[in-house]
Design a protein around this motif. Structure first.
Motif, PDB file in Angstrom:
ATOM      1  N   ASP A   1       0.788  -1.116   0.067  1.00 51.34           N
ATOM      2  CA  ASP A   1       0.169   0.158  -0.094  1.00 51.34           C
ATOM      3  C   ASP A   1       1.080   1.244   0.007  1.00 51.34           C
ATOM      4  O   ASP A   1       1.829   1.327   0.726  1.00 51.34           O
ATOM      5  CB  ASP A   1      -0.972  -0.014   1.256  1.00 51.34           C
ATOM      6  N   THR A   2       0.437   2.182  -0.677  1.00 51.82           N
ATOM      7  CA  THR A   2       1.166   3.509  -0.650  1.00 51.82           C
ATOM      8  C   THR A   2       0.616   4.613   0.228  1.00 51.82           C
ATOM      9  O   THR A   2      -0.531   4.345   0.778  1.00 51.82           O
ATOM     10  CB  THR A   2       0.923   4.198  -2.070  1.00 51.82           C
ATOM     11  N   PRO A   3       1.436   5.335   0.782  1.00 53.29           N
ATOM     12  CA  PRO A   3       1.162   6.442   1.661  1.00 53.29           C
ATOM     13  C   PRO A   3      -0.065   7.256   1.245  1.00 53.29           C
ATOM     14  O   PRO A   3      -0.117   7.512  -0.086  1.00 53.29           O
ATOM     15  CB  PRO A   3       2.408   7.071   1.980  1.00 53.29           C
ATOM     16  N   PRO A   4      -0.997   7.751   2.018  1.00 55.60           N
ATOM     17  CA  PRO A   4      -1.960   8.553   1.494  1.00 55.60           C
ATOM     18  C   PRO A   4      -1.386   9.825   0.804  1.00 55.60           C
ATOM     19  O   PRO A   4      -0.494  10.435   1.344  1.00 55.60           O
ATOM     20  CB  PRO A   4      -2.679   9.336   2.746  1.00 55.60           C
ATOM     21  N   GLY A   5      -2.080  10.461  -0.251  1.00 57.49           N
ATOM     22  CA  GLY A   5      -1.650  11.350  -0.901  1.00 57.49           C
ATOM     23  C   GLY A   5      -0.479  11.092  -1.998  1.00 57.49           C
ATOM     24  O   GLY A   5       0.079  12.264  -2.875  1.00 57.49           O
ATOM     25  N   CYS A   6       0.133   9.936  -2.107  1.00 56.59           N
ATOM     26  CA  CYS A   6       1.224   9.587  -2.951  1.00 56.59           C
ATOM     27  C   CYS A   6       0.664   9.655  -4.302  1.00 56.59           C
ATOM     28  O   CYS A   6       0.017   8.888  -4.702  1.00 56.59           O
ATOM     29  CB  CYS A   6       1.976   8.620  -2.513  1.00 56.59           C
ATOM     30  N   SER A   7       1.463   9.921  -5.234  1.00 57.37           N
ATOM     31  CA  SER A   7       1.436   9.932  -6.753  1.00 57.37           C
ATOM     32  C   SER A   7       2.395   8.899  -7.284  1.00 57.37           C
ATOM     33  O   SER A   7       3.448   9.073  -6.849  1.00 57.37           O
ATOM     34  CB  SER A   7       1.292  10.998  -7.546  1.00 57.37           C
ATOM     35  N   PRO A   8       2.415   7.934  -8.044  1.00 55.15           N
ATOM     36  CA  PRO A   8       3.289   7.109  -8.750  1.00 55.15           C
ATOM     37  C   PRO A   8       4.319   7.472  -9.720  1.00 55.15           C
ATOM     38  O   PRO A   8       3.654   8.479 -10.274  1.00 55.15           O
ATOM     39  CB  PRO A   8       2.446   5.809  -9.280  1.00 55.15           C
ATOM     40  N   LEU A   9       5.298   7.419  -9.720  1.00 61.09           N
ATOM     41  CA  LEU A   9       6.144   8.172 -10.453  1.00 61.09           C
ATOM     42  C   LEU A   9       5.901   7.875 -12.201  1.00 61.09           C
ATOM     43  O   LEU A   9       6.123   8.744 -12.630  1.00 61.09           O
ATOM     44  CB  LEU A   9       7.641   7.745 -10.269  1.00 61.09           C
ATOM     45  N   CYS A  10       5.102   6.825 -12.334  1.00 59.53           N
ATOM     46  CA  CYS A  10       4.850   6.614 -13.700  1.00 59.53           C
ATOM     47  C   CYS A  10       3.976   7.628 -14.298  1.00 59.53           C
ATOM     48  O   CYS A  10       3.536   7.975 -15.441  1.00 59.53           O
ATOM     49  CB  CYS A  10       4.167   5.141 -13.750  1.00 59.53           C
ATOM     50  N   SER A  11       3.098   8.570 -13.552  1.00 59.82           N
ATOM     51  CA  SER A  11       2.267   9.496 -13.846  1.00 59.82           C
ATOM     52  C   SER A  11       2.814  10.964 -14.023  1.00 59.82           C
ATOM     53  O   SER A  11       2.295  11.707 -14.061  1.00 59.82           O
ATOM     54  CB  SER A  11       1.279   9.628 -12.795  1.00 59.82           C
ATOM     55  N   VAL A  12       4.330  11.102 -13.979  1.00 56.47           N
ATOM     56  CA  VAL A  12       5.027  12.248 -14.226  1.00 56.47           C
ATOM     57  C   VAL A  12       4.671  12.545 -15.750  1.00 56.47           C
ATOM     58  O   VAL A  12       4.953  11.570 -16.523  1.00 56.47           O
ATOM     59  CB  VAL A  12       6.262  12.156 -13.942  1.00 56.47           C
TER      60      VAL A  12
END
Length: 232
Positions: free
Chosen positions: A221-232
Motif C-alpha cells: 500500500d502507498t502512503p496517503p496522497g502519494c502519486s506513482p512516478l509513472c504519472s509524471v
C-alpha cells in the motif's frame, strides 16, 4: 563544452555560482524507467528493463524522470544481495561513481539500516535484504525556498560536503523523504531537504540486483496522497 563540464571547471576555480536547476534536462515523452544514458547512470551497471545489477564498487543509476513538487513514490525489490544496495532520491548532479547520499545532491536508505546524506549516516533503522520491497517517498513543497544558515535549527542534516559544481542550494521548508519496508514506515530521516528536481536513484556494490517499480500497481500500500512516478 557542455554545461556540466563548464561548471566543473568554473566551480572548482570559484569563478561561477550555479543554481541546481541550471542542470535539469527535459523530461522524455516515454514512460518512466531506469535510464541507460550515462548522464543518469554509471556505465558499469547492467540495466535490463527496470532491473539494475551491480559490478565492482558502488555506482548509481537514476530514473529517466524526476519530480520537483508534490508527493511521489516508487518501489524497489531486492532480487539479489551478493553485495550491498542503497535506495533513495538524487538530483541530476548526484555523483554516479559513488553511492547515492555521497554528496549534498542525494539522500538514501542503505541495506545496512542506515540513512545517508553527505556521506554521513543519520541514524539506524531496519536492515533489508533479498525479497524485501522498499518504498521510497518524497514530498517537495511548492512554496518559497530559503537560504541555508550555518546553524539552521530546522535542518535534520546539515551538509558537510560541497561538490565541484559550486551550486547554490536552498532549503525547501516542510519537504521530506521517508522510507517503507514491506509496507511499514521505517522512518522519515530527512526533513527540510534541498529544493530541486529529484530522480529515483539506486546504488549497488558487488553483484547486488534491484528491480524498480514506478507504478501504478504496487506490491505494498502507498502512503496517503502519494502519486506513482509513472504519472509524471
Amino acid at each position: 563544452m557542455d554545461t556540466i563540464a563548464t561548471a566543473q571547471i568554473e566551480g572548482a576555480q570559484h569563478r561561477a555560482t550555479y543554481k541546481n536547476t541550471d542542470f535539469d534536462i527535459d523530461q522524455p515523452d516515454t514512460p518512466a524507467a531506469v535510464a541507460a544514458t550515462q548522464i543518469h547512470t554509471a556505465h558499469q551497471l547492467k540495466v535490463v528493463g527496470n532491473t539494475v545489477t551491480g559490478h565492482g564498487g558502488y555506482s548509481t543509476a537514476k530514473a529517466t524522470h524526476g519530480v520537483s513538487s508534490g508527493k511521489w513514490c516508487y518501489e524497489a525489490t531486492v532480487d539479489g544481495c551478493i553485495g550491498h544496495c542503497r535506495l533513495g532520491w538524487g538530483q541530476i548532479l548526484a555523483e554516479k561513481q559513488a553511492p547515492i547520499g555521497y554528496d549534498e545532491y542525494g539522500y538514501c536508505y542503505s541495506d545496512t539500516g542506515k540513512f545517508f546524506h553527505c556521506s554521513l549516516s543519520l541514524s539506524n533503522s531496519e536492515t533489508f535484504g533479498l525479497g524485501d520491497v522498499i518504498g521510497c517517498v518524497i514530498c517537495i513543497e511548492d512554496g518559497e525556498t530559503r537560504p541555508e544558515t550555518q546553524t539552521d535549527p530546522s535542518r535534520t542534516y546539515p551538509p558537510l560536503r560541497k561538490g565541484v559544481y559550486n551550486v547554490e542550494q536552498k532549503i525547501s521548508p516542510g519537504s521530506f523523504i521517508e522510507f517503507y519496508k514491506n509496507g511499514v514506515c521505517v522512518g522519515r530521516p530527512f526533513t527540510d531537504i534541498y529544493h530541486g528536481r529529484y530522480y529515483p536513484s539506486v546504488s549497488l556494490f558487488g553483484g547486488a540486483s534491484i528491480t524498480l517499480n514506478f507504478g501504478p500497481v504496487f506490491f505494498c500500500d502507498t502512503p496517503p496522497g502519494c502519486s506513482p512516478l509513472c504519472s509524471v
